[in-house]
Scaffold this motif. Structure first.
Motif, PDB file in Angstrom:
ATOM      1  N   PHE A  97       0.832  -1.200   0.000  1.00 44.81           N
ATOM      2  CA  PHE A  97       0.000   0.000   0.000  1.00 44.81           C
ATOM      3  C   PHE A  97       0.870   1.255   0.000  1.00 44.81           C
ATOM      4  O   PHE A  97       0.653   2.168  -0.795  1.00 44.81           O
ATOM      5  N   TYR A  98       1.862   1.293   0.875  1.00 43.77           N
ATOM      6  CA  TYR A  98       2.741   2.452   0.974  1.00 43.77           C
ATOM      7  C   TYR A  98       3.475   2.704  -0.346  1.00 43.77           C
ATOM      8  O   TYR A  98       3.597   3.837  -0.789  1.00 43.77           O
ATOM      9  N   LEU A  99       3.922   1.639  -0.990  1.00 42.30           N
ATOM     10  CA  LEU A  99       4.679   1.766  -2.238  1.00 42.30           C
ATOM     11  C   LEU A  99       3.813   2.200  -3.423  1.00 42.30           C
ATOM     12  O   LEU A  99       4.284   2.916  -4.298  1.00 42.30           O
ATOM     13  N   PHE A 104      -7.222  -1.883  -3.181  1.00 41.25           N
ATOM     14  CA  PHE A 104      -6.393  -2.524  -2.165  1.00 41.25           C
ATOM     15  C   PHE A 104      -7.174  -3.544  -1.338  1.00 41.25           C
ATOM     16  O   PHE A 104      -6.598  -4.519  -0.857  1.00 41.25           O
ATOM     17  N   ILE A 105      -8.470  -3.355  -1.210  1.00 42.17           N
ATOM     18  CA  ILE A 105      -9.299  -4.375  -0.552  1.00 42.17           C
ATOM     19  C   ILE A 105      -9.277  -5.648  -1.392  1.00 42.17           C
ATOM     20  O   ILE A 105      -9.116  -6.757  -0.869  1.00 42.17           O
ATOM     21  N   ARG A 106      -9.405  -5.483  -2.704  1.00 42.55           N
ATOM     22  CA  ARG A 106      -9.354  -6.648  -3.591  1.00 42.55           C
ATOM     23  C   ARG A 106      -7.976  -7.293  -3.554  1.00 42.55           C
ATOM     24  O   ARG A 106      -7.859  -8.513  -3.592  1.00 42.55           O
ATOM     25  N   TYR A 107      -6.936  -6.462  -3.491  1.00 45.39           N
ATOM     26  CA  TYR A 107      -5.583  -7.012  -3.387  1.00 45.39           C
ATOM     27  C   TYR A 107      -5.459  -7.866  -2.131  1.00 45.39           C
ATOM     28  O   TYR A 107      -4.881  -8.953  -2.161  1.00 45.39           O
ATOM     29  N   CYS A 108      -5.999  -7.367  -1.047  1.00 47.12           N
ATOM     30  CA  CYS A 108      -5.959  -8.089   0.222  1.00 47.12           C
ATOM     31  C   CYS A 108      -6.600  -9.472   0.076  1.00 47.12           C
ATOM     32  O   CYS A 108      -6.089 -10.462   0.598  1.00 47.12           O
ATOM     33  N   ASN A 109      -7.697  -9.556  -0.677  1.00 50.44           N
ATOM     34  CA  ASN A 109      -8.393 -10.823  -0.879  1.00 50.44           C
ATOM     35  C   ASN A 109      -7.655 -11.785  -1.800  1.00 50.44           C
ATOM     36  O   ASN A 109      -7.854 -12.989  -1.710  1.00 50.44           O
ATOM     37  N   THR A 114      -6.651  -3.937 -11.836  1.00 51.07           N
ATOM     38  CA  THR A 114      -7.834  -3.997 -10.986  1.00 51.07           C
ATOM     39  C   THR A 114      -8.487  -2.620 -10.886  1.00 51.07           C
ATOM     40  O   THR A 114      -9.711  -2.495 -10.990  1.00 51.07           O
ATOM     41  N   ALA A 115      -7.677  -1.582 -10.698  1.00 52.78           N
ATOM     42  CA  ALA A 115      -8.204  -0.216 -10.629  1.00 52.78           C
ATOM     43  C   ALA A 115      -8.914   0.143 -11.936  1.00 52.78           C
ATOM     44  O   ALA A 115     -10.005   0.734 -11.924  1.00 52.78           O
ATOM     45  N   ARG A 116      -8.329  -0.219 -13.047  1.00 51.68           N
ATOM     46  CA  ARG A 116      -8.926   0.036 -14.359  1.00 51.68           C
ATOM     47  C   ARG A 116     -10.274  -0.676 -14.465  1.00 51.68           C
ATOM     48  O   ARG A 116     -11.255  -0.092 -14.921  1.00 51.68           O
TER      49      ARG A 116
END
Length: 167
Positions: A10-12, A39-44, A61-63
């Motif tokens: 997330f920070y990067l 980032f929620i989806r990344y977490c999953n 994912t953002a796109r």
């Protein structure tokens, strides 16, 4: 085992994802919300994402989140882009007015392009991604990225009222 924790990822990458979404949406609040959703989806899915391709996965994912939003709203618009993070010498008032007029013409022309052309222009020319990185984000092969960018630039040039000459 992952070398980077979620907080580090997330920070990067949160600023890059926010900026990309802002370019697509031209709405700060939506860009913030969709960055969070990304980032929620990344977490999953972080356990199945290959190490080293996190940023490409996040951009893709953002796109997709932004496209889903556009599909739901049936609203496609282009985001004006200015690379405000780049420091520039202060222009004279006349130069500033000319830059604003040129930027307005460019934005209006880009707004008329189809979405795939906008995508490739944002990623390659505004975000400065490499062809390989653009391939990962869009899910295209190298040839498609190059050809679409070429066609997008030709279309943009025509929208701006000029002829495109290959050099």
């Amino acid at each position: 085992m992952r070398n980077l924790k979620l907080e580090e990822i997330f920070y990067l990458h949160n600023q890059a994802i926010f900026k990309y979404l802002y370019y697509l949406l031209n709405d700060e609040k939506l860009a913030e919300d969709f960055t969070q959703e990304t980032f929620i989806r990344y977490c999953n899915y972080q356990q199945v994402i290959k190490e080293g391709v996190e940023l490409a996965w996040l951009r893709r994912t953002a796109r997709n989140i932004a496209y889903d939003y556009y599909r739901r709203k049936k609203l496609i618009q282009f985001v004006p882009f200015l690379q405000q993070h780049e420091e520039q010498a202060s222009p004279t008032p006349h130069q500033w007015l000319m830059q604003q007029e040129d930027a307005k013409m460019l934005y209006l022309a880009i707004r008329k392009l189809k979405m795939t052309y906008r995508d490739v222009i944002i990623l390659r020319k505004i975000e400065g991604l490499s062809i390989e990185e653009t391939c990962h984000v869009l899910g295209w092969n190298e040839g498609k990225v190059k050809n679409t960018l070429k066609r997008a630039l030709i279309a943009l040039k025509k929208e701006l009222g000029g002829e495109f000459h290959e050099e």
